[in-house]
Design a protein around this motif. Structure first.
Motif, PDB file in Angstrom:
ATOM      1  N   LYS A 143      59.075 102.919  59.254  1.00  0.00           N
ATOM      2  CA  LYS A 143      59.667 103.980  58.431  1.00  0.00           C
ATOM      3  C   LYS A 143      60.222 105.137  59.253  1.00  0.00           C
ATOM      4  O   LYS A 143      60.964 105.974  58.720  1.00  0.00           O
ATOM      5  N   SER A 146      65.737 100.817  63.735  1.00  0.00           N
ATOM      6  CA  SER A 146      65.566  99.388  63.459  1.00  0.00           C
ATOM      7  C   SER A 146      64.253  98.927  64.075  1.00  0.00           C
ATOM      8  O   SER A 146      63.792  99.475  65.082  1.00  0.00           O
ATOM      9  N   ARG A 173      56.169  89.377  56.490  1.00  0.00           N
ATOM     10  CA  ARG A 173      57.348  89.559  55.638  1.00  0.00           C
ATOM     11  C   ARG A 173      56.944  90.106  54.263  1.00  0.00           C
ATOM     12  O   ARG A 173      57.635  90.951  53.690  1.00  0.00           O
ATOM     13  N   GLU A 186      59.297  96.147  51.731  1.00  0.00           N
ATOM     14  CA  GLU A 186      59.980  97.364  51.278  1.00  0.00           C
ATOM     15  C   GLU A 186      60.977  97.906  52.306  1.00  0.00           C
ATOM     16  O   GLU A 186      61.841  98.719  51.969  1.00  0.00           O
ATOM     17  N   PHE A 187      60.897  97.444  53.548  1.00  0.00           N
ATOM     18  CA  PHE A 187      61.748  97.986  54.607  1.00  0.00           C
ATOM     19  C   PHE A 187      63.016  97.151  54.779  1.00  0.00           C
ATOM     20  O   PHE A 187      62.950  95.928  54.915  1.00  0.00           O
ATOM     21  N   THR A 188      64.152  97.842  54.829  1.00  0.00           N
ATOM     22  CA  THR A 188      65.433  97.157  55.025  1.00  0.00           C
ATOM     23  C   THR A 188      65.842  97.109  56.497  1.00  0.00           C
ATOM     24  O   THR A 188      66.812  96.438  56.840  1.00  0.00           O
ATOM     25  N   ASN A 189      65.122  97.807  57.337  1.00  0.00           N
ATOM     26  CA  ASN A 189      65.472  97.874  58.766  1.00  0.00           C
ATOM     27  C   ASN A 189      64.600  96.954  59.622  1.00  0.00           C
ATOM     28  O   ASN A 189      64.601  97.050  60.856  1.00  0.00           O
ATOM     29  N   HIS A 210      63.321  93.288  61.099  1.00  0.00           N
ATOM     30  CA  HIS A 210      63.711  91.911  61.415  1.00  0.00           C
ATOM     31  C   HIS A 210      62.512  91.233  62.080  1.00  0.00           C
ATOM     32  O   HIS A 210      61.998  91.726  63.093  1.00  0.00           O
TER      33      HIS A 210
END
Length: 201
Positions: free
Chosen positions: A68, A72, A87, A92-95, A97
């Motif tokens: 947060k 990235s 995963r 909730e996190f879009t950044n 991988h």
């Protein structure tokens, strides 16, 4: 007699046993904080400009605290079941991988401003190669923060299975970091761990 188990199977079994550190009870969280609690987090100095890599992301116990705050976040782990749980925990996190691969063999296309690892180096036999790879993956002026266990045992006994590990040593780790080109900025000790802050200058 408990049989020895390889690393991947061990961590897959932890998920099968519903052992997810993200949901540890308070007492166990306090114990884990001795390895990578607030002292460790402060050494990271995470900012919203950082491109972060965690070596040995597990189920996302630390990633939940870091993702947060950074631009990235990439996490790599060798256990498919562990990554699958990560995963779920980091949905909730879009950044974020996540990569299910062996860190020593995976070919990264990007570089990072911050790489960290906690309680993972005990699984690496060739520590010099791992540190060299981390050095190469860092951007200039990038930071590497490492937490190693003080316990010199070569075996983890889980009750129903045993795991062979390669314990870390404070002086040897510092030597390896410097040999690979790192500038060791700070070494901090807790009751159970030694924490290193190093930079690629």
């Amino acid at each position: 007699m408990n049989k020895f188990c390889d690393v991947i199977k061990h961590y897959d079994l932890l998920i099968d046993e519903n052992n997810d550190p993200v949901f540890d009870p308070p007492r166990l969280k306090e114990y884990m904080d001795l390895f990578d609690g607030e002292t460790f987090i402060k050494l990271l100095r995470v900012s919203n400009h950082d491109e972060v890599l965690e070596v040995g992301v597990g189920t996302g116990r630390l990633a939940l605290r870091i993702a947060k705050y950074c631009k990235s976040f990439t996490g790599i782990d060798i256990s498919a079941k562990t990554i699958a749980r990560a995963r779920e925990n980091l949905l909730e996190f879009t950044n974020v991988h996540l990569i299910c691969e062996d860190f020593t063999k995976f070919v990264f296309v990007e570089k990072f401003s911050l790489i960290y690892s906690s309680l993972t180096f005990m699984h690496f036999s060739d520590k010099i190669s791992v540190v060299r790879k981390i050095y190469d993956l860092l951007l200039f002026n990038g930071r590497f923060v490492l937490s190693i266990d003080k316990n010199p045992a070569k075996i983890i006994d889980c009750g129903n299975r045993k795991l062979r590990i390669y314990p870390d040593d404070k002086n040897e780790t510092e030597h390896i970091l410097r040999k690979c080109g790192f500038n060791v900025i700070k070494i901090t000790e807790t009751k159970n761990a030694v924490l290193f802050l190093s930079t690629k200058d």
